[in-house]
Design an enzyme around this catalytic site. Structure first.
Site: not given
Length: 470
Positions: A186-187, A190, A129, A183
């Protein structure tokens, strides 16, 4: 010929920048790309101090690398990853390491781990990222795979990662697809924070008629407070950019409101439902992007499904103060949902995640970096088994203190007819999580009534069924 420390397959912006980052830190690196121009341009970008080699031959590429070989793939997720692996396999040997640095769906990573393990090759899924700038000067990286094999990668990854208080924003996360899973979540976080910012912008602009310049100033002020984050920072910058095509006003006002997505937010929501991890704010953010695609229908609906918001005199400073606290409240709830999903997934998939380490490597380099991540790290440091950040005493007290603002902000969006799915979901999640009693007893009774699905009682052990019509 010199043996190179590390190899990269895929010399697009991200792959090339990561290799240049490694070269800056004294590592010799080789790159492979089927496009001769990309292979050649890699060497042209290198400085005199760099040791970099570009090639279009898989055989030559593999032969350049010191053993055990460390190779990263930065190609589109899906079939291209498998195609690259198959092109390299004839030249790889037992003990070599292949790292997928793209946003691959975690079940695909599990499959590749098993397939390559049978050949004695270590496969890592690693989320990266920070975008192209992060890749060049310091990303946040989330690797998962064989722990002992990670030692071959660790010195390189720690050198090129972003640093916070001298600590690298990379760590070994766990076995199998742990890196890709982290990840993915994480997205998802986001997605939700981006939508939350958009909702605040919409309420200010359409709801209360606040000028673009004032909104820009508010977001900039927020970013200089406890709300500091990369996404707020870039939003403040976006609200400064003039349109160069027309020369009239902000570029933002000329951008289509039909949002795109690459799927990682959807994967987060889908898997959260599979493992029964409630993430309503992330779900809402994904759905809002989907709704945005129905532009033609929305234009028609706007003409008939009307709402006249009540007129009112609003002090902008008072409004801003309310929304600032509402933003904080919602942001903490978004992270709490994502981190709770990681906690549940770690048990479900035997990842062995350390949530303090996750919070630590997200503090710098990555898209969702924010000041509050240090608070999360401290919360997990106090209690490594904390199931939900809402149960941390310090964070819980901050939410209790800001909940009035969040509730008032929801009322504002309803009164103004402004959609605010993430804001509303954050409040609903907070109220659901803090409710000792939920009305789901009625749902259990309904299920038993129409389907004889049975229920449990609060006053005695056992499973019961009632003939409701008798």
């Amino acid at each position: 010929m010199k043996e190179f420390d590390f190899g990269m397959v895929g010399l697009g912006v991200m792959g090339r920048n990561l290799l240049l980052n490694m070269a800056d830190h004294g590592f010799s690196v080789a790159g492979l790309d089927l496009d001769p121009e990309k292979a050649a341009s890699l060497e042209k970008e290198a400085s005199e101090e760099h040791t970099i080699k570009g090639t279009t031959s898989a055989q030559e590429f593999v032969s350049l690398l010191q053993k055990p070989r460390a190779i990263m793939l930065l190609v589109p997720a899906g079939k291209p990853v498998d195609a690259v692996i198959n092109s390299l396999l004839p030249y790889l040997e037992e003990g070599d390491i292949v790292v997928d640095g793209g946003n691959s769906y975690f079940p695909d990573t599990n499959r590749r781990v098993e397939e390559l393990d049978a050949k004695g090759i270590h496969f890592f899924g690693m989320g990266i990222s920070g975008g192209e700038k992060g890749a060049r000067f310091g990303p946040s990286m989330m690797p998962g795979g064989n722990e002992s094999a990670y030692e071959r990668l660790r010195p390189i990854f720690e050198a090129i990662a972003a640093k916070v208080n001298g600590e690298p924003c990379v760590t070994y996360l766990g076995s199998g697809s742990a890196g890709n899973y982290v990840k993915m979540v994480h997205n998802g976080i986001e997605y939700a924070i981006m939508e939350l910012i958009a909702e605040m912008y919409d309420l200010l602009k359409r709801g209360y008629g606040v000028s673009d310049a004032k909104i820009q100033q508010l977001f900039e002020d927020w970013n200089n407070s406890e709300l500091a984050s990369f996404l707020l920072e870039i939003t403040a910058d976006i609200l400064k950019k003039e349109d160069e095509v027309t020369g009239k006003g902000l570029l933002l006002n000329y951008i289509s409101d039909t949002a795109k997505a690459k799927g990682t937010g959807k994967w987060t929501s889908q898997n959260a439902m599979d493992i029964q991890a409630p993430v309503p704010a992330i779900d809402a953010a994904v759905q809002m992007r989907d709704i945005s695609k129905y532009k033609e229908e929305r234009v028609k609906a706007a003409k008939s499904l009307t709402w006249e918001a009540p007129a009112e005199d609003t002090d902008v400073d008072t409004l801003a103060a309310t929304l600032k606290d509402a933003f904080y409240f919602s942001m903490i709830n978004i992270y709490a949902q994502g981190m709770a999903q990681l906690t549940i997934a770690s048990k479900e998939y035997n990842y062995g995640l350390n949530l303090e380490e996750v919070a630590k490597i997200w503090r710098g380099g990555c898209i969702i970096r924010a000041a509050c991540l240090e608070d999360f790290r401290k919360a997990y440091q106090k209690d490594q088994h904390l199931p939900n950040l809402l149960l941390d005493e310090t964070l819980g007290a901050s939410l209790v203190a800001t909940q009035t603002a969040a509730r008032n902000a929801v009322k504002m969006t309803v009164d103004k007819g402004i959609p605010a799915s993430v804001l509303m979901s954050a409040v609903a999640y907070f109220d659901s999580y803090r409710s000792e009693i939920l009305p789901t007893n009625l749902i259990q009774a309904q299920r038993d009534f129409f389907g004889a699905h049975k229920y449990e009682r609060t006053d005695k052990e056992g499973i019961f069924h009632t003939e409701w019509n008798s």
